[in-house]
Enzyme design. Structure first.
Site, PDB file in Angstrom:
ATOM      1  N   GLU A 175      14.033   0.982  20.050  1.00 52.24           N
ATOM      2  CA  GLU A 175      13.475   0.233  18.930  1.00 52.24           C
ATOM      3  C   GLU A 175      13.225   1.130  17.731  1.00 52.24           C
ATOM      4  OE1 GLU A 175      10.217  -1.259  21.436  1.00 52.24           O
ATOM      5  OE2 GLU A 175       8.945   0.187  20.426  1.00 52.24           O
ATOM      6  N   CYS A 185       4.879   1.663  19.292  1.00 47.15           N
ATOM      7  CA  CYS A 185       5.158   2.612  20.360  1.00 47.15           C
ATOM      8  C   CYS A 185       5.672   2.018  21.656  1.00 47.15           C
ATOM      9  CB  CYS A 185       3.888   3.414  20.652  1.00 47.15           C
ATOM     10  SG  CYS A 185       3.085   3.947  19.173  1.00 47.15           S
TER      11      CYS A 185
HETATM   12  N1  SAH Z   1       6.913  12.329  21.363  1.00 52.15           N
HETATM   13  C1  SAH Z   1       6.553  12.491  19.995  1.00 52.15           C
HETATM   14  C2  SAH Z   1       6.935  11.322  19.109  1.00 52.15           C
HETATM   15  C3  SAH Z   1       6.742   9.937  19.660  1.00 52.15           C
HETATM   16  S1  SAH Z   1       5.071   9.344  19.854  1.00 52.15           S
HETATM   17  C4  SAH Z   1       5.082  12.800  19.881  1.00 52.15           C
HETATM   18  O1  SAH Z   1       4.407  12.861  20.903  1.00 52.15           O
HETATM   19  O2  SAH Z   1       4.609  13.056  18.781  1.00 52.15           O
HETATM   20  C5  SAH Z   1       4.542   9.083  18.195  1.00 52.15           C
HETATM   21  C6  SAH Z   1       3.045   9.003  18.043  1.00 52.15           C
HETATM   22  O3  SAH Z   1       2.538   7.738  18.483  1.00 52.15           O
HETATM   23  C7  SAH Z   1       2.328  10.053  18.852  1.00 52.15           C
HETATM   24  O4  SAH Z   1       1.319  10.659  18.092  1.00 52.15           O
HETATM   25  C8  SAH Z   1       1.766   9.218  19.976  1.00 52.15           C
HETATM   26  O5  SAH Z   1       0.743   9.891  20.599  1.00 52.15           O
HETATM   27  C9  SAH Z   1       1.390   7.940  19.257  1.00 52.15           C
HETATM   28  N2  SAH Z   1       1.100   6.784  20.108  1.00 52.15           N
HETATM   29  C10 SAH Z   1       1.582   6.514  21.332  1.00 52.15           C
HETATM   30  N3  SAH Z   1       1.056   5.358  21.809  1.00 52.15           N
HETATM   31  C11 SAH Z   1       0.225   4.885  20.860  1.00 52.15           C
HETATM   32  C12 SAH Z   1      -0.607   3.728  20.745  1.00 52.15           C
HETATM   33  N4  SAH Z   1      -0.652   2.802  21.709  1.00 52.15           N
HETATM   34  N5  SAH Z   1      -1.339   3.558  19.612  1.00 52.15           N
HETATM   35  C13 SAH Z   1      -1.257   4.472  18.603  1.00 52.15           C
HETATM   36  N6  SAH Z   1      -0.485   5.564  18.649  1.00 52.15           N
HETATM   37  C14 SAH Z   1       0.240   5.786  19.759  1.00 52.15           C
END
Ligand code: SAH
Length: 339
Positions: free
Chosen positions: A88, A329
């Site tokens: 996505e 996410c």
């Molecule tokens: N793997 C990379 C990029 C993908 S995650 C990383 O860890 O940075 C992108 C961002 O979204 C990360 O900061 C992650 O912790 C956050 N994220 C994941 N699930 C989330 C949620 N349910 N609500 C808000 N942010 C979230």
């Protein structure tokens, strides 16, 4: 091989190795990324025989767009890959332009406890063309240019490092999508060797670090990557990165009620990163049905914010997009596949 995998330099090598002209690479880039041809035979300034060779050597296909969820300022795109997997991307319409959040892998092996994407193990890396054509398809749907790109969708981009760097070279190239490096951000959970390597990459792309905890004990609990690269390794790597690039980094910090949102955590965070040239982006947690974490109250987010501000950190609270359309996410894909 898909044509959207190749950087301009790689295309030059291709033409040279076929006894053809190096400058065809620029021409082909502009057919692909400015004129947006759908068949190689639309090209008019390269010889017919060469076009036939190109059509034998390369696929010109893009991703299959299978679903779009639309809201006023946000659209969520679900793509199907040729092996039936789904990824996505999210488009956010800001007053400064159109920003797209793209995925870098199918699934993710980082296993962050709060993250929907990590509930499914990595199946494979996305190829460069699968990242590039997310943007092409969205621009086509939008009938407008994408001005900003963040690699913060499904996957850990630094676990797909080589394809990621080629993606950056293609979208940044003036004959490619011409997206300025300062308008591109990559987010990592903290893979230290890649952070150090990235400090040598010549394009001035922004780096964001998913920090989410101010000490090892807590970070170990919610982000398993911290056991491999604890804060005592991550912080020096970031210092090195800052020294070499003379840039600023962004720390992302999800606000999880009762877990990492206390006043003590805020104070610890000040101690941890207060000396660095950085922004802190507080992210109201987007709750999902499948995971037990809760978002912090607005009051607590403001208290946390105030503590950082009083200690002169650059801090912002992330504006929320798309909680109505499960834009956060990995949620759309997991709805689709019901896992
Ligand atoms: N793997 C990379 C990029 C993908 S995650 C990383 O860890 O940075 C992108 C961002 O979204 C990360 O900061 C992650 O912790 C956050 N994220 C994941 N699930 C989330 C949620 N349910 N609500 C808000 N942010 C979230």
């Amino acid at each position: 091989m898909n044509i959207y995998n190749l950087t301009r330099e790689e295309l030059e090598e291709y033409f040279i190795s076929h006894d053809s002209k190096k400058f065809h690479a620029n021409q082909l880039f502009s057919w692909l990324y400015e004129k947006r041809i759908s068949s190689i035979f639309e090209v008019t300034d390269i010889k017919k025989e060469m076009l036939e060779q190109l059509s034998l050597d390369f696929s010109f296909s893009k991703l299959d767009l299978v679903q779009v969820e639309r809201d006023i300022d946000v659209c969520k795109y679900l793509f199907e890959l040729s092996d039936g997997e789904h990824i996505e991307a999210v488009l956010m319409k800001h007053d400064y332009g159109n920003s797209v959040c793209i995925s870098s892998q199918v699934g993710c092996n980082m296993g962050c406890k709060f993250c929907e994407s990590g509930r499914r193990k990595k199946v494979r890396n996305l190829e460069t063309w699968e990242m590039v054509t997310q943007l092409l398809m969205i621009e086509e749907d939008l009938k407008a240019r994408v001005s900003h790109v963040v690699v913060m969708g499904i996957g850990e981009p630094f676990d797909n490092y080589d394809n990621l760097l080629r993606f950056f070279q293609i979208i940044n190239h003036p004959k490619g999508l011409a997206i300025g490096a300062r308008h591109i951000t990559v987010s990592t959970c903290g893979i230290v060797p890649k952070i150090l390597e990235f400090s040598h990459f010549p394009l001035q792309i922004n780096l964001a670090i998913s920090l989410h905890a101010p000490n090892d004990k807590l970070r170990n609990q919610i982000m398993p990557i911290n056991r491999a690269y604890p804060l005592k390794e991550l912080l020096p790597a970031l210092e090195e990165y800052l020294k070499r690039t003379n840039r600023r980094i962004t720390f992302e910090y999800i606000m999880l009620a009762g877990i990492n949102d206390t006043d003590e955590c805020a104070k610890e965070l000040v101690k941890l990163v207060g000396h660095l040239n950085c922004y802190i982006n507080l992210i109201p947690y987007n709750e999902t049905n499948n995971l037990e974490f809760k978002r912090s109250s607005t009051v607590q987010i403001m208290r946390f914010y105030d503590i950082l501000k009083k200690n002169r950190l650059n801090v912002t609270i992330r504006r929320e997009f798309g909680s109505k359309i499960s834009a956060a996410c990995g949620q759309l894909r997991s709805k689709k596949e019901e896992i």
